[in-house]
Write a protein that holds these residues in place. Structure first.
Motif, PDB file in Angstrom:
ATOM      1  N   SER A 191      29.367  38.478  53.438  1.00 36.93           N
ATOM      2  CA  SER A 191      29.894  37.215  52.909  1.00 36.93           C
ATOM      3  C   SER A 191      29.051  36.024  53.365  1.00 36.93           C
ATOM      4  CB  SER A 191      31.344  37.039  53.366  1.00 36.93           C
ATOM      5  OG  SER A 191      31.855  35.802  52.929  1.00 36.93           O
ATOM      6  N   ASP A 198      33.833  38.071  31.911  1.00 38.09           N
ATOM      7  CA  ASP A 198      33.012  38.586  33.005  1.00 38.09           C
ATOM      8  C   ASP A 198      33.103  37.663  34.218  1.00 38.09           C
ATOM      9  OD1 ASP A 198      31.191  39.957  34.535  1.00 38.09           O
ATOM     10  OD2 ASP A 198      29.418  39.298  33.416  1.00 38.09           O
ATOM     11  N   GLU A 210      36.560  37.922  35.969  1.00 36.63           N
ATOM     12  CA  GLU A 210      36.700  39.156  36.756  1.00 36.63           C
ATOM     13  C   GLU A 210      35.932  39.057  38.072  1.00 36.63           C
ATOM     14  OE1 GLU A 210      35.405  42.241  34.166  1.00 36.63           O
ATOM     15  OE2 GLU A 210      37.180  42.143  32.872  1.00 36.63           O
ATOM     16  N   ARG A 211      34.761  38.455  38.055  1.00 35.87           N
ATOM     17  CA  ARG A 211      33.998  38.292  39.292  1.00 35.87           C
ATOM     18  C   ARG A 211      34.706  37.343  40.250  1.00 35.87           C
ATOM     19  NH1 ARG A 211      27.533  37.860  37.710  1.00 35.87           N
ATOM     20  NH2 ARG A 211      27.473  39.602  36.226  1.00 35.87           N
ATOM     21  N   ALA A 266      37.907  36.722  40.404  1.00 37.66           N
ATOM     22  CA  ALA A 266      39.202  37.262  40.845  1.00 37.66           C
ATOM     23  C   ALA A 266      39.076  38.069  42.122  1.00 37.66           C
ATOM     24  CB  ALA A 266      39.827  38.092  39.726  1.00 37.66           C
ATOM     25  N   VAL A 267      37.956  38.783  42.296  1.00 41.04           N
ATOM     26  CA  VAL A 267      37.796  39.645  43.474  1.00 41.04           C
ATOM     27  C   VAL A 267      37.469  38.844  44.730  1.00 41.04           C
ATOM     28  CG1 VAL A 267      37.064  41.586  42.049  1.00 41.04           C
ATOM     29  CG2 VAL A 267      35.338  40.055  43.026  1.00 41.04           C
ATOM     30  N   THR A 268      37.214  37.536  44.608  1.00 41.39           N
ATOM     31  CA  THR A 268      36.854  36.724  45.770  1.00 41.39           C
ATOM     32  C   THR A 268      38.069  36.077  46.431  1.00 41.39           C
ATOM     33  OG1 THR A 268      36.526  34.697  44.460  1.00 41.39           O
ATOM     34  CG2 THR A 268      34.626  36.176  44.714  1.00 41.39           C
ATOM     35  N   THR A 269      39.258  36.219  45.838  1.00 38.87           N
ATOM     36  CA  THR A 269      40.444  35.577  46.399  1.00 38.87           C
ATOM     37  C   THR A 269      41.661  36.463  46.247  1.00 38.87           C
ATOM     38  OG1 THR A 269      41.896  33.651  46.234  1.00 38.87           O
ATOM     39  CG2 THR A 269      40.823  34.370  44.204  1.00 38.87           C
ATOM     40  N   ASP A 270      42.534  36.367  47.257  1.00 38.53           N
ATOM     41  CA  ASP A 270      43.812  37.069  47.195  1.00 38.53           C
ATOM     42  C   ASP A 270      44.965  36.114  46.938  1.00 38.53           C
ATOM     43  OD1 ASP A 270      42.559  39.506  47.797  1.00 38.53           O
ATOM     44  OD2 ASP A 270      42.673  39.117  49.963  1.00 38.53           O
TER      45      ASP A 270
END
Length: 453
Positions: free
Chosen positions: A266, A304, A307-308, A310-314
């Protein structure tokens, strides 16, 4: 032998008729007036008459006559020189590059040159006899005139820049110089005023001051940018160094190693993003970025990017609302993904409490419009105009430490404009932000083109 005939105008006839011979005098032809002697002719008459009076024993009278004639000649020469000087002075004033006018104490213009008439867009005939009230403020001129005391020296001159009005009502800047012309007793006869159009000079000075202020601001922002980037670099490097030392010196389980490796990755990505942004901005400023323009499906690009992100935050729900059946746009897929990544990343960073981040598409005239919205704390109105400037970054004290170079939105704007689109923002404190940008539709016949920055 016949009678001797004399040629009219000859020296012989002048003697016979009693004419005093002089070099420029002639007996005129019949029907013409006799010439009046002047100049050298007058000088010869002066000498001959004085000689005749001396011969007649009238010496005193002859001397008085000579003095009188000499004074007359000097007076005529002085008058001729004065007329020449007046003509020269009038020519100088008429052809002067500045406006010149004589103004009576009651503010009436008694004379004006053509340049002043041209400057005021008014005929000279309408200026003469009119007051200065039509192009200069009444109180201003009256105050200047009153400032000249009767006992002041004749060299007093008032100079200042002020605004004037043309005959069509338009305003412009002049440099005004007023000098009182006094009579022998010291009272003011009239005022001699000169007018110089300094509008271009003042505009240049104002532009120079504005440019200097802008350069000083950029210099300050660059200093802040260097300080900020140095801090960000050190923060990322300290993390990489610390986590790598932890892996090296500690016995760790595979799960723990993966977690620490994720932190290292990161921090490395953060460094890569900052370096990429700085390099991209420098290349954009230098015009070295080239777009590989092709027909693209904007819905696929937005999906696209979502989707990219979305995976960087919860804490956030990153969603896409896409209008189906959109026509293709013409663009560079990598650069448009960079734009979307910047906007989605900012929406997540400035929404520390979580919430929905949405990317929408819709057809808008000859373009596809993309909207990225969040439900964060918003941006204050005074900062919105600076949002797309270089090195600008809004620090929200409630959002905690914001990581970045402050170049992301400046790069985003330049990429969008290189595509022929435009980007805007709508935001208010407490209700989030909404960024909109457009990308032109592809031509009817698809083609591959390259566009430079």
């Amino acid at each position: 032998m016949g009678e001797r005939r004399f040629q009219r105008g000859s020296r012989v006839e002048r003697r016979r008729c009693g004419w005093i011979p002089c070099r420029y005098d002639t007996i005129p032809d019949r029907g013409r007036r006799r010439g009046v002697p002047s100049g050298p002719a007058l000088m010869e008459i002066d000498i001959l008459v004085a000689a005749a009076l001396c011969a007649a024993g009238m010496l005193g009278f002859a001397m008085a006559l000579v003095r009188t004639m000499r004074q007359l000649r000097e007076t005529r020469r002085a008058e001729a020189r004065l007329r020449d000087r007046e003509r020269m002075l009038n020519d100088v004033i008429d052809h002067a590059p500045q406006g010149v006018a004589s103004i009576a104490p009651d503010r009436r213009i008694t004379n004006a040159n053509p340049r002043l008439a041209s400057m005021l867009s008014a005929p000279t005939a309408t200026l003469i006899g009119a007051t200065t009230d039509s192009f200069l403020p009444v109180e201003y001129v009256s105050r200047i005139f009153k400032s000249f005391e009767p006992a002041a020296s004749a060299s007093d001159t008032y100079e200042a820049d002020c605004q004037a009005r043309r005959a069509d009502g338009s305003a412009f800047w002049i440099h005004l110089s007023i000098t009182p012309i006094r009579q022998a007793g010291g009272t003011i006869d009239y005022f001699l005023a000169t007018f110089e159009d300094v509008t271009a000079k003042r505009e240049a000075e104002e532009t120079a001051v504005a440019n200097l202020a802008q350069l000083e601001k950029l210099n300050r922002l660059k200093s802040e940018f260097v300080s900020m980037v140095s801090h960000e670099f050190r923060t990322a490097l300290v993390g990489i160094q610390g986590f790598s030392e932890l892996i090296r010196d500690q016995d760790m389980e595979v799960r723990e190693v993966k977690s620490v490796a994720g932190e290292i990755n990161s921090d490395a990505q953060r460094l890569n993003r900052m370096i990429t942004e700085m390099l991209d901005f420098d290349r954009l400023e230098a015009g070295k970025i080239h777009l590989d323009l092709k027909p693209l499906d904007m819905n696929e690009l937005v999906q696209d990017a979502v989707e990219r992100a979305a995976v960087t935050t919860d804490k956030h729900a990153v969603v896409a609302e896409l209008q189906p059946g959109l026509p293709d746009v013409i663009g560079d897929s990598d650069r448009l993904l960079q734009v979307l990544a910047n906007l989605l990343s900012n929406a997540i960073k400035y929404s520390p409490d979580g919430g929905e981040v949405c990317a929408r598409t819709r057809l808008s005239g000859g373009s596809v419009e993309v909207v990225v919205s969040d439900h964060g704390r918003g941006i204050p109105p005074e900062f919105i105009n600076r949002l797309f400037g270089r090195y600008e970054r809004y620090e929200d004290k409630h959002a905690g430490k914001i990581i970045g170079t402050g170049l992301g939105l400046a790069i985003t704007r330049q990429i969008v404009e290189m595509h022929g689109g435009r980007i805007t923002v709508d935001s208010a404190l407490g209700r989030g932000s909404e960024f909109r940008f457009t990308v032109p539709l592809a031509p009817a016949v698809g083609s591959v083109t390259t566009r430079s920055a």
